[in-house]
Design a protein around this motif. Structure first.
Motif: not given
Ligand SMILES: [Fe+2]
Length: 409
Positions: A161-164, A269-277, A286-296
């Motif tokens: 919701a915070a990223l709306d 207050g949220e974290t987006i994991g931005v990956g590239g392929d 990309p390894n999204f586990d490198d951004v473990p606190n990502a909520t999107f």
């Protein structure tokens, strides 16, 4: 009967063309050198041009003489097999055409707007330089010197919701090759700046000719986005020149290279994991586990062919290019050429493939300056949170329940 035979042979020609085109699309989805692909395109040209003549000669005018009142009973077994395969191709063409005409926007896309910028009209001339395939620019109806400014709004179940309201500028497939003048891209950048998106992304195929590397600071270098600018490269960046100088030019003007990795983007207050392929042409997933606190999870993938992987990684939003919308979209059949393992299925547009929403850009240019019914595009993607809408709905329901009704005694 001869007319029916002619129709059946015509359908065989159409089906043969469909099969050859589908083969070319799938070959161009692979990590093959340009010299190899060029050879396959020559074979494609010869097959498509020769096959109707072959069928006309045999079995049309000789052998079973089907166009001269002959009988199908005189067609040998291998003729039935050959024509049978071609008729299957014709059936495939019919199915793909019906799918094209019955396509609809996914339910997660809640709004779509588009405005045309005609660069040729604005400049009073075609922004055409001396690059490759220049002659194609004069094809009647060519839209290569226009672009759509598209705004898509999505209601995404995975968006906190915070990223709306988060917005993303999506550019793809610029193909600096020297056929379109830089003036075209100056207009693209001006329109992009006006969109004032929070995040900007480029999903590959930036430079075909490294002599034009200095266009990067003059064009993409002029864009800004308060939450960051992220890019990957594509098969053309890999194919024609070493991609290193292109990466360097992009990072020198402040863009973040996310090829083969995932990085955090923190906001509200949220974290987006931005990956590239950039697979299958370069690097690793990309390894999204490198951004473990990502909520999107946001994935930039040059080709939409990595969709299956993205879904398994629970990517929320995947942005791609590469297929250019087919560049030429025929009135009845839809797009024809789309260098993908899926053919034209993901040539361009938005697709809901839970848990992933895929957006494929038509891109801005290409090796060939030809666009028919397939205008280049820039897009602003506005993300709305399904969670916040549900919260609002629940709040409204509670409020209406609590409010005294005029009907009550
Ligand atoms: Fe491209």
């Amino acid at each position: 009967m001869t007319a029916v035979n002619a129709l059946l042979l015509f359908l065989a020609v159409a089906g043969h063309t469909k099969i050859v085109v589908e083969a070319i699309n799938r070959l161009h989805a692979r990590r093959l050198r340009e010299s190899v692909l060029k050879g396959t395109r020559h074979v494609h040209d010869v097959l498509i041009l020769l096959f109707p003549l072959v069928l006309l000669w045999w079995p049309g005018l000789s052998g079973p003489r089907l166009l001269l009142g002959g009988s199908w009973t005189d067609l040998p077994t291998f003729g039935w097999v050959l024509l049978g395969v071609c008729w299957l191709g014709a059936a495939g063409l019919a199915v793909s055409s019906v799918l094209w005409w019955t396509r609809s926007a996914p339910s997660v896309q809640t709004a779509y707007e588009s405005n045309v910028v005609d660069v040729e009209t604005r400049l009073g001339r075609k922004p055409l330089a001396d690059g490759p395939y220049r002659w194609l620019a004069n094809v009647p109806g060519n839209q290569a010197f226009q672009f759509d400014v598209v705004e898509r709004t999505f209601r995404l179940p995975g968006l906190p919701a915070a990223l709306d309201g988060l917005s993303i500028l999506h550019l793809s497939d610029l193909h600096y090759i020297g056929t379109l003048e830089r003036a075209f891209f100056d207009e693209v950048m001006a329109a992009s700046r006006e969109l004032e998106a929070d995040v900007a992304v480029v999903t590959g195929d930036v430079v075909d000719d490294n002599r034009l590397l200095d266009w990067i600071p003059a064009t993409l270098g002029t864009l800004s986005a308060p939450l960051g600018r992220y890019f990957i490269l594509g098969n053309h960046d890999w194919r024609y020149d070493q991609p290193g100088p292109i990466r360097d030019a992009m990072t020198d003007v402040g863009w973040t290279d996310v090829a083969g990795r995932a990085v955090p983007l923190s906001h509200a207050g949220e974290t987006i994991g931005v990956g590239g392929d950039e697979r299958p042409w370069m690097g690793d997933a990309p390894n999204f586990d490198d951004v473990p606190n990502a909520t999107f999870r946001l994935l930039l993938s040059h080709t939409p062919d990595n969709l299956g992987w993205a879904r398994r990684q629970r990517v929320d939003l995947m942005l791609s290019g590469h297929n250019h919308g087919g560049q030429v979209v025929l009135p009845v059949f839809g797009p024809v050429y789309s260098p993908s393992r899926f053919g034209c299925r993901y040539a361009a547009g938005a697709f809901d493939r839970p848990p992933t929403t895929l957006v494929v850009s038509r891109g801005l240019s290409g090796q060939h300056p030809l666009r028919l019914n397939c205008r280049p595009e820039i897009a602003k993607l506005v993300l709305r949170s399904a969670a916040i809408e549900e919260e609002h709905a629940a709040t409204a329901a509670v409020a209406s329940h609590a409010a005294p009704s005029m009907m009550e005694p």
